[in-house]
Structure formats: structure tokens, C-alpha cells
Design an enzyme around this catalytic site. Structure first.
Site, PDB file in Angstrom:
ATOM      1  N   TYR A  62       0.855  -1.193   0.000  1.00 61.28           N
ATOM      2  CA  TYR A  62       0.000   0.000   0.000  1.00 61.28           C
ATOM      3  C   TYR A  62       0.890   1.242   0.000  1.00 61.28           C
ATOM      4  CZ  TYR A  62      -4.289   2.595   1.420  1.00 61.28           C
ATOM      5  OH  TYR A  62      -5.382   3.431   1.485  1.00 61.28           O
ATOM      6  N   CYS A  63       0.684   2.122  -0.987  1.00 60.89           N
ATOM      7  CA  CYS A  63       1.368   3.407  -1.068  1.00 60.89           C
ATOM      8  C   CYS A  63       2.890   3.214  -1.068  1.00 60.89           C
ATOM      9  CB  CYS A  63       0.899   4.309   0.078  1.00 60.89           C
ATOM     10  SG  CYS A  63       1.446   6.028  -0.050  1.00 60.89           S
ATOM     11  N   VAL A  64       3.611   3.843  -0.126  1.00 61.52           N
ATOM     12  CA  VAL A  64       5.077   3.751  -0.135  1.00 61.52           C
ATOM     13  C   VAL A  64       5.563   2.323   0.059  1.00 61.52           C
ATOM     14  CG1 VAL A  64       5.445   6.130   0.602  1.00 61.52           C
ATOM     15  CG2 VAL A  64       5.155   4.351   2.320  1.00 61.52           C
TER      16      VAL A  64
END
Length: 588
Positions: A326-328
Site C-alpha cells: 500500500y502506497c510507499v
């Protein structure tokens, strides 16, 4: 309400107010013209790097060479301003060129009920629209670097948003009414809220006493089955008699707590995934302190993701695991996959799912505004002093991306109206900030956001091995949010230009959080699929099919055929403590 009702704010006569506003508008025009003339006479050096005025000298220089565009814009603005005046002077405010502009800051009836405030509202919306569109148009005519243009537009918007009449006591009819009705008690209550927030070092967005991790958020049953200095690994208790052979390992972003995927039982992606017959593991990252001052990309790949993958395989005996980043954490997962490919160990990951993650930062959006020397120097100073970046600072940065919703809205409600904090689990999670190792944060911003090295073959090395994300052949599911302001869909789509394996891209309604946390039962936010992967996001959208509601069923339909046969449900063993564990409970 009658004119003598004490709850009605005392206001100057409309004619007097309109005259005063006319004077102010005229003075504003003179100031703008004087500013432009002064700046045009200067060399195009920028005396305010990183701030609101970056790029203005270049724009002023361009105007001096070709003033016709500014004259055209100014003429159109004053023509519309005259129409606005005429509409109010004749009692037909609904005919104003700004009457049809919708803005939820002015949705309350009070803004249109009294002519003075309706004029305030419409004149602000008319002017702010011209400032933003005009700045964008003028910047487009210069030779400014694209990042400088983006920074100019971002800071201009922050400036314009801050000046909204909704943000101030004397120009907000709702605040005036509340002050009159309560005898000023709302302002006293608001002051209490503000002082509490100053003490906490951050603006509270919700009633934080209404929630507790492990009591009414992050409550899916499970056990912590491994931990090191970087993370705890949680294995969730099965709810089906049999499970798929291939387990699921979730990597949430380390800049937030993992329980965004495990809020209430109704919203929990983790609980839902367990119910689909998956053995679910999640990484709960350590809230950074001085002990993680040495952490780098190698740390989060090696001690983090690769260690977690190895432990999941050891615990389950499975030949491979599904992964979610998720994301980074998705960005780092791409680096992990490239490293596994380079070292011949990529078979240990059966599939990779990316929630709003970027690997190519060319179109990374407004967050690139903060990757300038001034901010990088601040992070470097934090690295030298404490070893970590304060999570409250990062939370403020993210809030600035939606300042009207996440800053000014709460200035009005909490400080001016003095309203009690409303309990909202999502905002509680949003306020539960985490510290990040400053050395890793600094290199992430420099190497990825600024220099885009992950997108370049061999641009980044992991454990001394140059990696190339273009070599990744792991089957991948890529989800993006249509309205994502943190990881723009256009930027997320770039993954499809780099990976070499089978890919499915899905565009979800809403943004960075609600676009992901969208359970099927809610029947909210449609999603779009396209069996082809055109070269651009625009091409994807043009040929996409819209589907009602959550995208989660589409994901499990993609995942299940790649999950092996069914085996007896796996119960956590070698338990350290109950979920949600101790790492997630650390607060700053």
C-alpha cells in the site's frame, strides 16, 4: 427571524458594504498592477525559493514582453465583476456570473440568505477562480520548469484558500450567528480546543477519546507471531474450515498505522480477506525512534519485506505468498520484487497487488512541491538530531494537499464555532501519526521523488545489487484512486509501462483511502476495468467499463485462481502476544 431577533448578527447596510468592497477591489487591482510592474523590472532571479512567490518573477517578465494575455484576463475579470455588481444592485443575485459556482464551504443557507454574505461569497469565488485559472494560464506561457510551475500553482491555491471569508469570524455568517446566540461561548470553547491542539502539537480532527486500538478499531482476531526491531508480524485467526494454499502478506505504509485496513468490522479489508478463505498476515511497522536512525531502503527490503516473506513461508509451509503493498510500501515492494528477480528468488512471491502505489515519479503530483532544498535540509537536520522525522510534520504535509477539507474546515468548526469533536474512526486513524527514520525518508524523497531513480534500470541498488523494475514478471494487480491527491492515478498507471509480467489495472472511485477501504456491503464508489492496457491512463479510461460498488470482488476473482488448492485452516502458533500487538499502540 425578525430584524430585532438577538440571534441575527448586526450588519452594515448592504449599499455601504458594497461600496466598501468596491473600494477594496479597486485597491487590490492597484496593488496587483504595481506588483507586476515592479517584478517585471527585475531580473528573473527568484528571491523566495520554495515559497509562494517562486516563479512570479518569470511570469512578470513574460508579461512585460507580451502583456496582451494579462490585459485579456484582466478585462474579462472586470467585465464579470461589473456583472456581479449589477446583479446585486438590481436584486438579482442569481444572475451573477459567480452564482452557479458550487463550493461546499458556502453550502449553509446563511451564505445566500443575507445579501452581504452572498456578495462576499460570490465575489470571493469569482476572484479566486480568476486568480487560479489566470496563474495557471500565465505560467503555461513561460519557460518555467514544470516542477516550479506546480509549486507556484500549489502555493497560490494555499494562499487563495486561506483568504476565504468562511475562515474568519467577521465574514462568516454561521460564526457570527453562533457568537450572538451563545454570547461568545463558542469562541471560548474554540480557544480551549486550540490550546489543547497546541499542547498536543497537532490539530485534532475527531474525538480521540472515542477510540482505542484493540478495543473498537484494529479488532480482527489474530496473534503476533514474529517481531524484530522494524516490525511485528500478525497472523489472523481463520474463520473458514479450509483456506487457500497460498497465504496473503500485507505491507501497509510505514508512514501510517496498518489498521486503516482493519477499522471497524464492517470496513475491515483484513477481516473480509480472512472470510474469503485466505491465511492473512500483516506487517505492523515500528514507530521510528533513535534505534532506527540507520534504516535505509536496504533495511526496509531486507529486515522488512524479505524477512516477512520468509517468515510467512516458514509458518505456513507454502511454496509462495501473495503480497500487497500500500502506497510507499508498494513502492518498496516493487524494489523487493526487482531484487528477488535479480537474485533468482522471485518464485517466492506468487502475486503482487499494489494499492495506490507509485514506481515512476515523473507525474507524482503535488507532493513533489515539498521536495525542495529547504524541506530536505529540515529532514537532514532531524536525521542528525533525533534520527527520525516527526510524524506530525508529515501529517500536516498530507493535510495541506486537501487544506480546505483537512485544515480550514476544522479551523471553522473547532476554533470558530467551538463545536465538540465528532467521533470518526477514519479521522482517528489519520491523527494517529507515526515517526519515520529520517535517513530513509531523506533518501526516499531524493532518490525517488526528486531523481526518479527507481524508474531507471540500475538507478538503485539493494544490498549492493543493481535492480531494474522493468524485469519484474510477477503477476500484478494495480489499483489506483480516481481522485487520489497523494498518488495520482496517472502516476500509478506508470507501473504498467515498467513491469513485464501479467498485469490487471483497476481504477477505483474516490481517493487514496476511501478508494481502497470500500467494502462491498457499502455499495459506494464505482470502479472501472479494461481488459487491455493502453499506453496511457486516458486510453484506459476511454475504453473502460464502469462497475457498481466495491472493487474487492474483482480482486478476489483475480487472486483465487492463483492461490492453489484448499488446505486445513491454519491457526497461529508460537504466539508472542494478541493482535493488534504493541507496536501499533505506540503514539506520538
Amino acid at each position: 427571524m425578525t430584524a430585532t431577533d438577538p440571534a441575527e448578527p448586526t450588519l452594515p447596510a448592504p449599499a455601504e458594504t458594497l461600496q466598501r468592497w468596491g473600494q477594496l477591489l479597486g485597491e487590490s487591482q492597484k496593488l496587483m498592477m504595481a506588483f507586476m510592474a515592479r517584478e517585471a523590472s527585475k531580473p528573473p532571479a527568484n528571491p523566495y525559493p520554495g515559497g509562494l512567490f517562486e516563479g512570479w518573477a518569470e511570469i512578470a517578465g513574460a508579461l512585460a514582453k507580451n502583456p496582451a494575455k494579462f490585459v485579456e484576463l484582466q478585462t474579462k475579470y472586470w467585465t464579470d465583476t461589473a456583472k456581479l455588481w449589477q446583479a446585486f444592485a438590481t436584486g438579482h443575485a442569481e444572475d451573477s456570473p459567480a452564482a452557479a459556482i458550487k463550493d461546499k464551504r458556502f453550502a449553509a443557507e446563511d451564505w445566500s440568505k443575507l445579501p452581504v454574505f452572498d456578495f462576499l461569497r460570490q465575489s470571493y469565488l469569482l476572484t479566486s477562480n480568476y486568480i487560479l485559472s489566470g496563474t495557471a494560464g500565465l505560467a503555461a506561457d513561460t519557460e518555467l520548469d514544470e516542477e516550479v510551475k506546480a509549486k507556484l500553482l500549489f502555493h497560490t491555491k494555499q494562499f487563495v484558500d486561506a483568504l476565504s471569508p468562511s475562515n474568519y469570524l467577521l465574514t462568516n455568517p454561521q460564526v457570527l450567528k453562533a457568537t450572538t446566540e451563545s454570547g461568545g461561548a463558542n469562541l471560548v470553547k474554540g480557544l480551549e480546543h486550540m490550546l489543547d491542539d497546541i499542547k498536543a502539537g497537532r490539530m485534532k480532527l475527531t474525538d480521540e477519546d472515542a477510540f482505542e486500538v484493540g478495543r473498537n478499531v484494529a479488532i480482527t482476531p489474530g496473534k503476533v507471531v514474529f517481531q524484530n526491531r522494524l516490525f511485528q508480524l500478525i497472523q489472523y485467526s481463520p474463520t473458514t474450515a479450509q483456506v487457500f494454499e497460498i497465504p496473503l502478506l500485507i505491507f501497509p505504509p510505514w508512514i501510517n498505522k496498518y489498521y486503516i485496513l482493519d477499522l471497524t468490522a464492517e470496513k475491515s479489508f483484513i477481516r473480509w480477506a480472512v472470510a474469503q478463505g485466505l491465511t492473512v498476515f500483516v506487517v505492523s511497522w515500528k514507530n521510528a525512534d533513535a534505534s532506527l536512525a540507520d534504516a535505509t531502503l536496504d533495511t526496509y527490503v531486507g529486515e522488512g519485506q524479505m524477512t516477512a516473506i520468509s517468515k510467512v513461508l516458514d509458518i505456513t509451509g507454502a511454496p509462495a505468498t501473495h503480497t500487497i503493498g500500500y502506497c510507499v510500501a508498494g513502492t518498496t515492494l516493487a524494489a523487493t520484487l526487482a531484487y528477488l528477480k535479480a537474485t533468482g528468488a522471485d518464485a517466492t512471491v506468487r502475486t503482487a497487488t499494489f494499492f495506490t502505489a507509485q514506481v515512476d515519479f515523473e507525474h507524482a503530483g503535488d507532493l513533489k512541491v515539498f521536495v525542495d532544498e529547504e524541506n530536505l535540509e529540515k529532514i537532514e537536520a532531524a536525521a542528525a538530531e533525533t534520527g527520525f522525522t516527526d510524524g506530525r510534520t508529515m501529517a500536516t504535509t498530507f493535510n495541506l494537499l486537501r487544506s480546505n477539507d483537512l485544515i480550514w474546515n476544522y479551523v471553522v468548526n473547532n476554533y470558530l464555532l467551538g463545536k465538540d469533536y465528532f467521533p470518526f474512526d477514519l479521522l482517528y486513524w489519520n491523527s494517529d501519526a507515526t515517526n519515520v527514520p529520517a535517513k530513509w525518508h531523506l533518501t526516499y524523497l531524493k532518490d525517488l521523488y526528486r531523481d526518479n531513480l527507481l524508474a531507471k534500470p540500475g538507478g538503485i541498488s539493494v544490498a549492493g545489487v543493481p535492480i531494474d523494475i522493468d524485469t519484474v514478471t510477477t503477476p500484478s494487480y494495480i489499483q489506483a484512486g480516481k481522485e487520489d491527491h497523494i498518488a495520482p492515478a496517472k502516476s500509478v498507471y506508470e507501473i504498467t509501462r515498467h513491469f513485464s509480467g501479467p498485469m490487471r489495472f483497476l481504477l477505483a472511485g474516490s481517493g487514496h483511502i476511501a478508494g481502497v477501504v470500500n467494502p462491498p456491503a457499502a455499495m459506494k464508489y464505482n470502479h472501472w476495468t479494461n481488459e487491455k492496457l493502453p499506453a496511457t491512463l486516458e486510453g484506459f479510461v476511454a475504453g473502460a467499463t464502469e462497475h457498481k460498488g466495491s472493487w474487492w470482488p474483482d480482486w478476489i476473482a483475480w487472486l483465487a485462481p492463483q492461490s492453489g488448492g484448499k488446505v486445513a485452516a491454519r491457526v497461529p502458533v508460537n504466539v508472542i502476544e494478541d493482535a493488534p500487538g504493541s507496536y501499533v499502540k505506540e503514539r506520538i
